[in-house]
Design a protein around this motif. Structure first.
Motif, PDB file in Angstrom:
ATOM      1  N   LEU A  34     -30.664  57.677  11.210  1.00 47.86           N
ATOM      2  CA  LEU A  34     -31.146  58.740  12.075  1.00 47.86           C
ATOM      3  C   LEU A  34     -31.229  58.136  13.468  1.00 47.86           C
ATOM      4  O   LEU A  34     -32.020  57.239  13.716  1.00 47.86           O
ATOM      5  CB  LEU A  34     -32.544  59.208  11.657  1.00 47.86           C
ATOM      6  N   TYR A  35     -30.390  58.604  14.369  1.00 53.85           N
ATOM      7  CA  TYR A  35     -30.402  58.111  15.737  1.00 53.85           C
ATOM      8  C   TYR A  35     -31.234  59.036  16.609  1.00 53.85           C
ATOM      9  O   TYR A  35     -31.503  60.171  16.241  1.00 53.85           O
ATOM     10  CB  TYR A  35     -28.976  58.032  16.293  1.00 53.85           C
ATOM     11  N   GLY A  58     -19.674  54.329  20.556  1.00 54.81           N
ATOM     12  CA  GLY A  58     -20.077  52.943  20.316  1.00 54.81           C
ATOM     13  C   GLY A  58     -20.628  52.685  18.938  1.00 54.81           C
ATOM     14  O   GLY A  58     -19.925  52.759  17.940  1.00 54.81           O
ATOM     15  N   GLU A  59     -21.922  52.412  18.875  1.00 55.21           N
ATOM     16  CA  GLU A  59     -22.568  52.027  17.622  1.00 55.21           C
ATOM     17  C   GLU A  59     -22.920  53.218  16.731  1.00 55.21           C
ATOM     18  O   GLU A  59     -23.301  53.047  15.589  1.00 55.21           O
ATOM     19  CB  GLU A  59     -23.838  51.237  17.929  1.00 55.21           C
ATOM     20  N   ILE A  60     -22.782  54.442  17.245  1.00 56.69           N
ATOM     21  CA  ILE A  60     -23.158  55.629  16.478  1.00 56.69           C
ATOM     22  C   ILE A  60     -21.977  56.089  15.637  1.00 56.69           C
ATOM     23  O   ILE A  60     -20.885  56.316  16.142  1.00 56.69           O
ATOM     24  CB  ILE A  60     -23.629  56.761  17.404  1.00 56.69           C
ATOM     25  N   GLU A  61     -22.209  56.247  14.340  1.00 56.29           N
ATOM     26  CA  GLU A  61     -21.175  56.686  13.417  1.00 56.29           C
ATOM     27  C   GLU A  61     -20.958  58.188  13.560  1.00 56.29           C
ATOM     28  O   GLU A  61     -21.850  58.915  13.975  1.00 56.29           O
ATOM     29  CB  GLU A  61     -21.606  56.360  11.990  1.00 56.29           C
ATOM     30  N   ALA A  62     -19.778  58.660  13.189  1.00 55.96           N
ATOM     31  CA  ALA A  62     -19.445  60.075  13.325  1.00 55.96           C
ATOM     32  C   ALA A  62     -20.316  60.953  12.430  1.00 55.96           C
ATOM     33  O   ALA A  62     -20.627  62.079  12.786  1.00 55.96           O
ATOM     34  CB  ALA A  62     -17.973  60.296  13.006  1.00 55.96           C
ATOM     35  N   ASP A  63     -20.718  60.445  11.256  1.00 54.26           N
ATOM     36  CA  ASP A  63     -21.515  61.269  10.344  1.00 54.26           C
ATOM     37  C   ASP A  63     -23.013  61.002  10.465  1.00 54.26           C
ATOM     38  O   ASP A  63     -23.799  61.483   9.665  1.00 54.26           O
ATOM     39  CB  ASP A  63     -21.058  61.057   8.903  1.00 54.26           C
ATOM     40  N   ALA A  64     -23.433  60.266  11.480  1.00 50.09           N
ATOM     41  CA  ALA A  64     -24.849  59.973  11.670  1.00 50.09           C
ATOM     42  C   ALA A  64     -25.585  61.225  12.142  1.00 50.09           C
ATOM     43  O   ALA A  64     -25.008  62.127  12.734  1.00 50.09           O
ATOM     44  CB  ALA A  64     -25.034  58.854  12.686  1.00 50.09           C
ATOM     45  N   GLY A 123     -23.730  64.440  10.451  1.00 54.18           N
ATOM     46  CA  GLY A 123     -22.981  64.876  11.608  1.00 54.18           C
ATOM     47  C   GLY A 123     -23.658  65.936  12.450  1.00 54.18           C
ATOM     48  O   GLY A 123     -22.990  66.752  13.077  1.00 54.18           O
ATOM     49  N   LEU A 124     -24.986  65.930  12.495  1.00 59.42           N
ATOM     50  CA  LEU A 124     -25.727  66.947  13.235  1.00 59.42           C
ATOM     51  C   LEU A 124     -26.542  66.336  14.361  1.00 59.42           C
ATOM     52  O   LEU A 124     -26.961  65.187  14.293  1.00 59.42           O
ATOM     53  CB  LEU A 124     -26.691  67.684  12.299  1.00 59.42           C
TER      54      LEU A 124
END
Length: 142
Positions: free
Chosen positions: A23-24, A61-67, A106-107
């Motif tokens: 969770l970002y 960068g460090e954030i994944e596409a499905d995060a 991804g939301l």
């Protein structure tokens, strides 16, 4: 043998782990505005939830596409800074409990505190967030 990731090893923008990644945190005003403009919204007694589906090419960068990215905001109408920070802490606690378990990947989520959040029982806030996620079809089952 793979070592478990400890809190100090994760990137600074990470709020907590969930079952399909991290969770970002939403931090910049333009991210909040994008969620408000392009997303869906549902209001409950204790909070307002805005949900936006993020395009895969928006991964940075460090954030994944499905995060999952989550942001919290509380307006000055709710009260002074002490009250607003208390509301924000309560919403953060509810999000840490609910989102890792049931939110889809991804939301971008924005949780907005309301005047009733401060006096609303914790379990009612949990129920409000779960209901809003279900209504906006942002849970895994949707």
């Amino acid at each position: 043998r793979q070592r478990q990731m400890c809190i100090r090893d994760r990137p600074k923008s990470v709020v907590s782990m969930n079952y399909h990644g991290y969770l970002y945190r939403l931090k910049h005003r333009k991210e909040f505005l994008r969620a408000a403009k392009q997303g869906r919204k549902w209001a409950m007694a204790g909070l307002v939830l805005q949900v936006r589906n993020r395009a895969p090419q928006e991964a940075q960068g460090e954030i994944e596409a499905d995060a999952v990215r989550v942001g919290f905001t509380v307006t000055k109408k709710v009260g002074n800074s002490v009250i607003r920070n208390r509301v924000r802490r309560r919403l953060r606690a509810v999000a840490d409990e609910v989102l890792p378990v049931i939110v889809a990947s991804g939301l971008d989520l924005v949780i907005i505190g309301r005047a009733g959040t401060i006096k609303r029982p914790y379990l009612a806030l949990v129920k409000d967030l779960k209901t809003a996620l279900k209504k906006l079809k942002a849970n895994k089952c949707a």
